[in-house]
Design a protein around this motif. Structure first.
Motif, mmCIF file in Angstrom:
data_model
loop_
_atom_site.group_PDB
_atom_site.id
_atom_site.type_symbol
_atom_site.label_atom_id
_atom_site.label_comp_id
_atom_site.label_asym_id
_atom_site.label_seq_id
_atom_site.Cartn_x
_atom_site.Cartn_y
_atom_site.Cartn_z
ATOM 1 N N ALA A 58 0.835 -1.214 0.000
ATOM 2 C CA ALA A 58 0.000 0.000 0.000
ATOM 3 C C ALA A 58 0.862 1.253 0.000
ATOM 4 O O ALA A 58 0.532 2.258 -0.637
ATOM 5 C CB ALA A 58 -0.917 -0.016 1.221
ATOM 6 N N ARG A 59 1.987 1.170 0.706
ATOM 7 C CA ARG A 59 2.878 2.335 0.764
ATOM 8 C C ARG A 59 3.415 2.649 -0.638
ATOM 9 O O ARG A 59 3.421 3.810 -1.062
ATOM 10 C CB ARG A 59 4.025 2.067 1.729
ATOM 11 N N GLY A 60 3.858 1.615 -1.354
ATOM 12 C CA GLY A 60 4.359 1.816 -2.715
ATOM 13 C C GLY A 60 3.284 2.381 -3.624
ATOM 14 O O GLY A 60 3.554 3.244 -4.467
ATOM 15 N N ALA A 61 2.042 1.898 -3.428
ATOM 16 C CA ALA A 61 0.926 2.403 -4.242
ATOM 17 C C ALA A 61 0.705 3.879 -3.982
ATOM 18 O O ALA A 61 0.510 4.670 -4.924
ATOM 19 C CB ALA A 61 -0.341 1.611 -3.919
ATOM 20 N N ALA A 62 0.750 4.262 -2.702
ATOM 21 C CA ALA A 62 0.540 5.680 -2.355
ATOM 22 C C ALA A 62 1.657 6.539 -2.946
ATOM 23 O O ALA A 62 1.404 7.642 -3.452
ATOM 24 C CB ALA A 62 0.495 5.837 -0.834
ATOM 25 N N GLU A 63 2.884 6.033 -2.873
ATOM 26 C CA GLU A 63 4.014 6.774 -3.435
ATOM 27 C C GLU A 63 3.845 6.944 -4.946
ATOM 28 O O GLU A 63 4.089 8.020 -5.500
ATOM 29 C CB GLU A 63 5.319 6.030 -3.145
ATOM 30 N N TYR A 64 3.420 5.851 -5.607
ATOM 31 C CA TYR A 64 3.274 5.887 -7.071
ATOM 32 C C TYR A 64 2.149 6.841 -7.481
ATOM 33 O O TYR A 64 2.298 7.604 -8.446
ATOM 34 C CB TYR A 64 3.024 4.480 -7.620
ATOM 35 N N GLU A 65 1.049 6.780 -6.737
ATOM 36 C CA GLU A 65 -0.066 7.691 -7.042
ATOM 37 C C GLU A 65 0.383 9.146 -6.979
ATOM 38 O O GLU A 65 0.035 9.959 -7.842
ATOM 39 C CB GLU A 65 -1.206 7.478 -6.027
ATOM 40 N N ALA A 66 1.179 9.463 -5.948
ATOM 41 C CA ALA A 66 1.651 10.840 -5.782
ATOM 42 C C ALA A 66 2.573 11.238 -6.936
ATOM 43 O O ALA A 66 2.447 12.333 -7.498
ATOM 44 C CB ALA A 66 2.371 10.972 -4.447
ATOM 45 N N LEU A 67 3.488 10.331 -7.290
ATOM 46 C CA LEU A 67 4.447 10.642 -8.356
ATOM 47 C C LEU A 67 3.747 10.804 -9.707
ATOM 48 O O LEU A 67 4.096 11.692 -10.494
ATOM 49 C CB LEU A 67 5.496 9.521 -8.463
ATOM 50 N N ALA A 68 2.768 9.921 -9.965
ATOM 51 C CA ALA A 68 2.140 9.888 -11.295
ATOM 52 C C ALA A 68 0.923 10.803 -11.400
ATOM 53 O O ALA A 68 0.306 10.873 -12.461
ATOM 54 C CB ALA A 68 1.748 8.449 -11.639
ATOM 55 N N GLY A 69 0.555 11.459 -10.294
ATOM 56 C CA GLY A 69 -0.610 12.347 -10.325
ATOM 57 C C GLY A 69 -1.908 11.594 -10.547
ATOM 58 O O GLY A 69 -2.822 12.093 -11.193
#
Lengths: 207, 271
Positions: free
Chosen positions: B227-238
Motif C-alpha cells: 500500500a505504501r508503494g501504491a501511495a508513493e506511485y499515485e503521488a508521483l504519477a498524479g
C-alpha cells in the motif's frame, strides 16, 4: 509392474522435459511445443480428477451424515451450480463475473484479513525478548513495521534509509541463503525422481 | 499484572476490530515520501514513448484486492497517460476478472482506451498451465493464448497484437507483474532473464523480502511495495489518491501491534 511402471514413466517424462528445456537442438523438431501441450493437458486432467474426487468425498460425507455434512451440500451446490452456469454463459459475462467478484471477493478478503488477528495474538504471546538474538529480531521487526507503514519516516527522517538497509543487506542475504538451499534441495529431489530413487510420491515408505 | 499475563486473546482481537472500525470511520491519510524503488518504477514508465508496448501480468487474487487494486490502477493510469499500448494477462481465473475490472475503471477515464479495446489495450485473460503460456508468449503471444482474448474474441483482427507479436525486447519496452504470492518467479525465469525485458514487480508488503535477492541481482528493474508503494506511485504519477487511506490504516495497525508486542514483553518480564 505396479512399482516399475510409474518409476519408468516418471523417469521418461522427466528426461523428456529436461531435454526440451536444456538442448536447443531437440527443440528444432518442435517437441518443446508438444511438451507444452502435454503440460496443459495434464492441468486439465488434474482439474477433472480434483472435481471428481471432491464430489466423491463430499457425497460420502453427506451419505454418512458426518459432522458438518451440511457444508458439503453447500460446497457441491456452489461447485456444480457455478460450473453449470458456465455451460450457458462465458466467464466474462456479467452474471458469472458478478457472482465471482461479490461472493468470492468478501470470502477471500475475510480469510486474508484474519491474518491481522493472528499476528496480534502472536505479537503478544510469542514475540518475547529472551536473549540478545531475539532482542535484535524484535528491534528489526519494529523498525521494519514502522518503516513500511510510513510512521517511522514521520518520526525521524533517516528511518526509511534504515529500513532500506535492513531490506538490502540482512534480508537479501537471508533470503538468498534460503532460496539457494531450497533450489539445491529441489534439484536433489528431481535427480532422485529421474533416477527412480525417490518413491515417496507413490506412497512407498522407502524414500 | 496476573490478569494481563492471562489476557484472553479475544481482548486483543477486539483491539484489532476497533482499529479497523476507526480506520474506516475516521480515515487517516498519510502521504509517504517515495522510496528509490518506487521512483525507479515511475521513471521507467515516464520514459515510455506513445505507442510503446507494455505487458502487465496480474497474479493476485480477490483476497489481496484492497492492497493491490490501488497500485494496479495507479500504474495502468500512468501507462494510459503515457499513451502506452497495454497487453494484460492473468495467472488465475480470478486474477483475469480483477484485471478486467481495474483496467475497465482506468479505461473509462480516457477516451483512447475507453473505445480503443484491441488497439490500445487487450486483456488476454487466463490459460491453464499459466507458466507454459507465459513462456510460449515470448515467441508468439496470440498462439500462446489460443488466439482468443479474455472474453473469447479472436485476437487475429486486433491491431495491438499485429504490432506486439511476442513478449520480448523487440516488441515490448516494459513488463509488470502484480503479485500476492510467489507468482512473480515465472515472470523473472521465463520473461525477464531470457529476453532482457525490464521487469517491475508490484507486490503485497509481506512478499517484498522474497523479491530482494532478485532486485539486488539486477533481475528486477524495480519493486513497488504494498500500500505504501501504491501511495508513493499515485503521488508521483498524479493519479487519484486511493492508497493514502490504506497507509493511514496500516500505520494505525502497526502502532497497535507494536504496543501489543511491548506490552507482552513487559508482562513477561515482571515477576
Amino acid at each position: 509392474m505396479r512399482k516399475e511402471l510409474p518409476i519408468w514413466l516418471g523417469t521418461m517424462a522427466g528426461a523428456f522435459v529436461v531435454a526440451t528445456r536444456w538442448f536447443t537442438l531437440v527443440n528444432a523438431t518442435g517437441v518443446d511445443r508438444m511438451a507444452d501441450r502435454l503440460i496443459v493437458a495434464s492441468y486439465a486432467a488434474a482439474a477433472a480428477v480434483g472435481f471428481i474426487g471432491l464430489t466423491r468425498v463430499h457425497l460420502r460425507a453427506i451419505d454418512a451424515r458426518r459432522p458438518l455434512w451440511g457444508y458439503s451440500i453447500v460446497l457441491l451446490v456452489a461447485m456444480y451450480g457455478y460450473a453449470g452456469l458456465l455451460f450457458f454463459l462465458p466467464a466474462s459475462a456479467p452474471l458469472p463475473s458478478w457472482i465471482f467478484l461479490n461472493v468470492m471477493g468478501p470470502v477471500f478478503s475475510t480469510m486474508y484479513g484474519l491474518i491481522a488477528f493472528f499476528i496480534t495474538s502472536a505479537a503478544y504471546r510469542a514475540f518475547r525478548v529472551r536473549n540478545l538474538e531475539s532482542g535484535i529480531l524484535l528491534a528489526a521487526a519494529a523498525i521494519a513495521l514502522l518503516g513500511n507503514s510510513a510512521v517511522g519516516g514521520r518520526i525521524w527522517h533517516g528511518w526509511d534509509g534504515l529500513v532500506a538497509w535492513i531490506m538490502a543487506v540482512p534480508v537479501t542475504g537471508g533470503f538468498r541463503a534460503i532460496q539457494v538451499g531450497a533450489a539445491l534441495g529441489a534439484l536433489g529431489t528431481a535427480v532422485r525422481v529421474l533416477l527412480g530413487l525417490e518413491r515417496s510420491h507413490m506412497g512407498s515408505p522407502q524414500g | 499484572m496476573t490478569a494481563l499475563r492471562r489476557l484472553d486473546r479475544r481482548w486483543l482481537y477486539l483491539g484489532v476490530l476497533l482499529i479497523t472500525v476507526a480506520a474506516a470511520v475516521w480515515p487517516l491519510r498519510i502521504a509517504p515520501r517515495p522510496t528509490r524503488e518506487t521512483r525507479t518504477a515511475f521513471d521507467l514508465a515516464q520514459a515510455l514513448q506513445p505507442g510503446a508496448g507494455v505487458f502487465v501480468y496480474v497474479e493476485y487474487g480477490l483476497g489481496s484486492r484492497e492492497e493491490m487494486d490501488p497500485m494496479l490502477a495507479a500504474v495502468l493510469g500512468h501507462l494510459a497517460d503515457r499513451g502506452a499500448h497495454i497487453v494484460i494477462a492473468a495467472r488465475s481465473p480470478e486474477a483475469s476478472q480483477v484485471a478486467e475490472t481495474v483496467m475497465g475503471g482506468v479505461a473509462a477515464r480516457d477516451p483512447a482506451y475507453a473505445k480503443g479495446y484491441g488497439q490500445t489495450w487487450v486483456n488476454l485473460g487466463y490459460r491453464p498451465a499459466p507458466d507454459v503460456a507465459l513462456r510460449a508468449a515470448t515467441s508468439g503471444i496470440a498462439a500462446a493464448y489460443n488466439e482468443v482474448d479474455y472474453a473469447g474474441r479472436p485476437l487475429a483482427g486486433m491491431p495491438i497484437l499485429q504490432a506486439l507479436r511476442a513478449l520480448n525486447r523487440t516488441y515490448f519496452a516494459l513488463a509488470y507483474a502484480f503479485d500476492s504470492g510467489d507468482g512473480f518467479a515465472p515472470m523473472i525465469y521465463y520473461v525477464g532473464t531470457p529476453t532482457g525485458l525490464p521487469v517491475i514487480i508490484g507486490a503485497i508488503s509481506m512478499e517484498v523480502p522474497l523479491l530482494q535477492p532478485y532486485l539486488a541481482a539486477g533481475q528486477l528493474a524495480a519493486v513497488i511495495a504494498g500500500a505504501r508503494g501504491a501511495a508513493e506511485y499515485e503521488a508521483l504519477a498524479g493519479q487519484p489518491r486511493r492508497a493514502d487511506v490504506l497507509v493511514g490504516a496500516s500505520a494505525m495497525a502497526a502502532i497497535y501491534v507494536l504496543a501489543v508486542m511491548l506490552l507482552g514483553n513487559l508482562v513477561a518480564r515482571r515477576p
